[in-house]
Structure formats: structure tokens, C-alpha cells
Design a protein around this motif. Structure first.
Motif, PDB file in Angstrom:
ATOM      1  N   ALA A 230      19.278  58.086  45.500  1.00 25.10           N
ATOM      2  CA  ALA A 230      19.172  56.843  46.289  1.00 25.10           C
ATOM      3  C   ALA A 230      20.244  56.824  47.377  1.00 25.10           C
ATOM      4  O   ALA A 230      20.009  56.345  48.491  1.00 25.10           O
ATOM      5  CB  ALA A 230      19.320  55.636  45.370  1.00 25.10           C
ATOM      6  N   ILE A 231      21.401  57.349  47.068  1.00 25.54           N
ATOM      7  CA  ILE A 231      22.482  57.376  48.066  1.00 25.54           C
ATOM      8  C   ILE A 231      22.162  58.388  49.169  1.00 25.54           C
ATOM      9  O   ILE A 231      22.362  58.112  50.354  1.00 25.54           O
ATOM     10  CB  ILE A 231      23.839  57.620  47.372  1.00 25.54           C
ATOM     11  CG1 ILE A 231      24.225  56.322  46.656  1.00 25.54           C
ATOM     12  CG2 ILE A 231      24.916  58.031  48.377  1.00 25.54           C
ATOM     13  CD1 ILE A 231      25.327  56.412  45.677  1.00 25.54           C
ATOM     14  N   ILE A 232      21.611  59.518  48.780  1.00 20.59           N
ATOM     15  CA  ILE A 232      21.206  60.510  49.798  1.00 20.59           C
ATOM     16  C   ILE A 232      20.156  59.890  50.717  1.00 20.59           C
ATOM     17  O   ILE A 232      20.223  60.021  51.942  1.00 20.59           O
ATOM     18  CB  ILE A 232      20.671  61.797  49.126  1.00 20.59           C
ATOM     19  CG1 ILE A 232      21.803  62.521  48.398  1.00 20.59           C
ATOM     20  CG2 ILE A 232      20.026  62.727  50.166  1.00 20.59           C
ATOM     21  CD1 ILE A 232      21.362  63.675  47.517  1.00 20.59           C
ATOM     22  N   GLU A 233      19.213  59.176  50.135  1.00 15.99           N
ATOM     23  CA  GLU A 233      18.152  58.522  50.910  1.00 15.99           C
ATOM     24  C   GLU A 233      18.749  57.508  51.894  1.00 15.99           C
ATOM     25  O   GLU A 233      18.369  57.460  53.063  1.00 15.99           O
ATOM     26  CB  GLU A 233      17.207  57.829  49.906  1.00 15.99           C
ATOM     27  CG  GLU A 233      15.998  57.162  50.489  1.00 15.99           C
ATOM     28  CD  GLU A 233      14.986  58.140  51.077  1.00 15.99           C
ATOM     29  OE1 GLU A 233      14.816  59.225  50.494  1.00 15.99           O
ATOM     30  OE2 GLU A 233      14.388  57.804  52.127  1.00 15.99           O
ATOM     31  N   ALA A 234      19.718  56.734  51.418  1.00 20.58           N
ATOM     32  CA  ALA A 234      20.269  55.668  52.260  1.00 20.58           C
ATOM     33  C   ALA A 234      21.270  56.186  53.291  1.00 20.58           C
ATOM     34  O   ALA A 234      21.286  55.766  54.435  1.00 20.58           O
ATOM     35  CB  ALA A 234      20.937  54.613  51.367  1.00 20.58           C
TER      36      ALA A 234
END
Ligand SMILES: NC(=O)C1=CN([C@@H]2O[C@H](COP(=O)(O)OP(=O)(O)OC[C@H]3O[C@@H](n4cnc5c(N)ncnc54)[C@H](O)[C@@H]3O)[C@@H](O)[C@H]2O)C=CC1
Ligand SMILES: O=C([O-])CC(=O)C(=O)O
Length: 329
Positions: A230-234
Motif C-alpha cells: 500500500a505504501i509503494i502504491e501511494a
């Protein structure tokens, strides 16, 4: 400042995590205000110029606790006499990858570094692996360092542990400081099992306080397990400041001890506890004291937890077999 300096080696020092980690280390977050730190920073040759820039910034902070900084691209030199090695340097995953996809790319790094640590590190060396896939990289380093006791190698699941505490605090309205006995079991991957059945909120059983099995299964566990993605996505890049913070939390508690009445999650070489095959580097609840750790014993594991621990451990065994086939262990 009275105590003698501690030599801390950091790999991947010019990377994202390094950029947060080094300043926290140098300012005393790990060893406290009374212990000088000597930083030994390892990078690949093309990154040394960038690392020189980071060292200029470290100089410019004039940290009273920073005794010296040495940089280089030769692990045999940088690890020489190191008391603690934080192995961060490895390629991070990008969108759509699982951490296990990095096995081959990063495995070779940990073979060479395990060998170098075996040769030149101080007798009291402790090694924390952050670079992914962290558990199996720690296994590779451990297997390539036969003269270093296996219990000196750990892999980072403290970020997952901290994420789990934060999610539980948000759900219940509790303060993070009221939450204890959180556990991450297994691999630092999407199969990990964050377990709140033994956790406590101000002394009360956390699962009972939550009282919502559907939230635990469908929300809490996947949110924690997939937080890295999720952090990579954001952010478009993998977590860095939180990973640096967790790297320090883990090393500090290992060296100075976990809090009385609490435990921490660390991936350590299994002794067979909780049915995890001996030798796999798997996350457990552990207590720590003076640089030693002990797996918390006697926790009751119900069917729900058993299935999740087994799934993550099966993945660790597959990763071990894969690096064995690659000739890395
Ligand atoms: N266990 C955990 O909870 C977490 C692990 N990670 C992992 O940490 C690792 C580092 O992440 P970032 O700092 O974001 O990556 P980054 O790409 O910004 O930095 C990695 C650095 O390692 C260096 N490096 C590569 N090979 C090396 C070698 N043989 N010796 C020394 N340095 C070497 C690179 O030159 C680069 O500067 C990645 O594998 C990432 O997936 C990231 C977040 C959390
Ligand atoms: O997810 C990633 O690739 C980086 C990492 O390990 C994390 O943030 O937990």
C-alpha cells in the motif's frame, strides 16, 4: 560521555532507508546520549559519491554522539571490528512484485556479506537484516558465517509489529503505549500472521476488546500484511522512514532489553518452538536482554492461528529450498 564507542556498520547507506537511519543512529536514538557511535558505511562503488554527500550532511549536524564515520565498498574493511551490523542494502521491490521476487537479485549480496562478517566482525557482533526478503537473506548470511553463533542473526519484522500496534490503536481508540504483547509470526511477507489473540490493551485481552472476528480476519490481518504494498502504491517507493525507525527499535531492544511484562516480534533462527522447523528464520514473540533473545514459550495456539502460522512457515521453507537450489546456502 563515559562509555567506549560502539562500531555500527550499515549497508546500503546511500539508499532511502539509509538517509533516515544514519541520522537517527548518529543522534543517539540507538545507543542513547552517553555512548559514542562509530559509523561504518558500506555501499556499492557507484553509490560512494552520493554517500560522501550524506556524510557531509552528517558532519553538518555536529552530533555530539557521532565519534567517527568511515565509508567504503569493501565489506571486509567496513565490517572490521563491527559490534552491530544493520544489513539494509538490497534492491527494493517495485509495484506488482512480491518480496520473494527479490530472492535471486539480493541473495548474492548476503552470501558475500555473511562471509565477510565471519572473517572480520567483533566477537560480540549482532546482525539485523532489513533488506528484503529479510528472513531468507538473514538465513543466507547466517549459513555463510559458520563461526558466528546462529542466534546473532535476526531479520526485521518490527515494522510489521509497529504497524499492527498502530492499526489496533486506531480501531479501539487506545493509545499505542497501552498496547502490549503484539506478535508477528512467520515471514516478513504477505503471508505473515499478525496475532492479537495474545495482545493486551491496558491489560485486557485485545481480541476480546475488539470483539469483532470479521474485522480481525478481513481488515486487520490483510491491512498489516499488505501495508508495504500500500505504501509503494501511494508513495511510488517502498517505506523508508518507518523502516529505519523499526530497524532502530529492533536493534535498541535487542541490545538494551524489551520492556518488563512485554515482548517484541523478531525473526530469529527457530529452535523448533511452535512447530516451526529448526533453523528457519521466522518471526516469533521474543523477550530480549543484553543482546540475547528468548522465544516466549507456552502461548496457546488455536486452529485459526495455527493455520496462518503454518502457511507463512511453509513459504519460508520454500524460500530456503529456492536459495539452496541457487547454491546460496
Ligand atoms: N524488513 C522491512 O521491514 C523492510 C525492508 N525493506 C527493504 O530494505 C532494502 C533497502 O530499501 P531502500 O533503502 O528503500 O532501497 P534503496 O534502493 O533506496 O537503497 C538500497 C541501497 O543498497 C545499496 N546496495 C546494493 N547492493 C549493495 C551491496 N552489495 N552492498 C552495500 N550496499 C548495497 C544500493 O546501492 C542502494 O543505495 C530493500 O530490500 C527493501 O525492500 C524496506 C522496507 C521495510
Ligand atoms: O513492502 C516492501 O517491499 C518494503 C517492506 O518490506 C515494507 O514496507 O514492509
Amino acid at each position: 560521555m563515559s562509555t567506549s564507542p560502539v562500531k555500527v556498520a550499515v549497508t546500503g547507506a546511500a539508499g532511502q532507508i539509509g538517509y533516515s537511519l544514519l541520522f537517527r543512529l548518529a543522534s543517539g536514538s540507538l545507543l542513547g546520549p552517553d555512548t559514542p557511535i562509530q559509523l561504518r558505511l558500506l555501499e556499492i562503488t557507484p553509490a560512494l559519491k552520493a554517500l560522501e554527500g550524506v556524510v557531509m550532511e552528517l558532519d553538518d549536524c555536529a552530533f555530539p554522539t557521532l565519534d567517527s564515520v568511515e565509508i567504503g565498498d569493501d565489506p571486509n574493511h567496513i565490517f572490521d571490528g563491527a559490534n552491530l551490523a544493520l544489513l539494509v542494502g538490497a534492491r527494493p521491490r517495485t509495484k506488482g512484485m512480491e518480496r520473494g521476487d527479490l530472492l535471486e537479485a539480493n541473495g548474492a549480496i548476503f552470501t558475500a556479506q555473511g562471509k565477510a562478517l565471519n572473517e572480520v566482525a567483533a566477537d560480540d557482533i549482532r546482525i539485523g537484516v532489513t533488506g528484503n526478503p529479510a528472513n531468507t537473506n538473514a538465513l543466507i548470511a547466517m549459513k555463510n558465517a559458520p563461526n558466528i553463533p546462529a542466534d546473532r542473526f535476526t531479520a526485521l519484522t518490527r515494522l510489521d509489529h509497529n504497524r499492527a500496534i498502530s492499526q489496533l490503536a486506531a480501531k479501539t481508540g487506545a493509545k499505542v503505549s497501552d498496547i502490549s504483547k503484539m506478535t508477528i509470526w512467520g515471514n516478513h511477507s504477505a503471508t505473515q500472521y499478525p496475532d492479537i489473540f495474545h495482545a493486551e490493551i491496558a491489560g485486557r485481552n485485545a481480541a476480546e476488546v475488539v470483539g469483532d472476528q470479521a474485522w480481525i480476519e478481513n481488515d486487520f490481518i490483510p491491512t498489516v500484511a499488505k501495508r508495504g504494498a500500500a505504501i509503494i502504491e501511494a508513495r511510488g517507493a517502498s517505506s523508508a522512514a518507518s523502516a529505519a525507525s523499526a530497524t532502530i527499535d529492533a536493534a535498541r531492544d535487542w541490545l538494551q532489553g524489551s520492556a518488563e511484562g512485554d515482548w517484541v516480534s523478531m525473526a530469529v533462527a527457530s529452535d523448533g518452538s511452535y512447530g516451526v522447523p529448526e533453523g528457519l528464520i521466522s518471526s516469533f514473540p521474543v523477550t530480549t536482554k543484553n543482546g540475547d533473545w528468548e522465544i516466549v514459550q507456552g502461548l496457546e495456539i488455536d486452529e485459526f492461528s495455527r493455520a496462518r502460522i503454518d502457511a507463512s512457515v511453509a513459504e519460508l521453507a520454500e524460500e530456503r529450498d529456492a536459495v539452496s537450489q541457487l547454491g546460496l546456502i
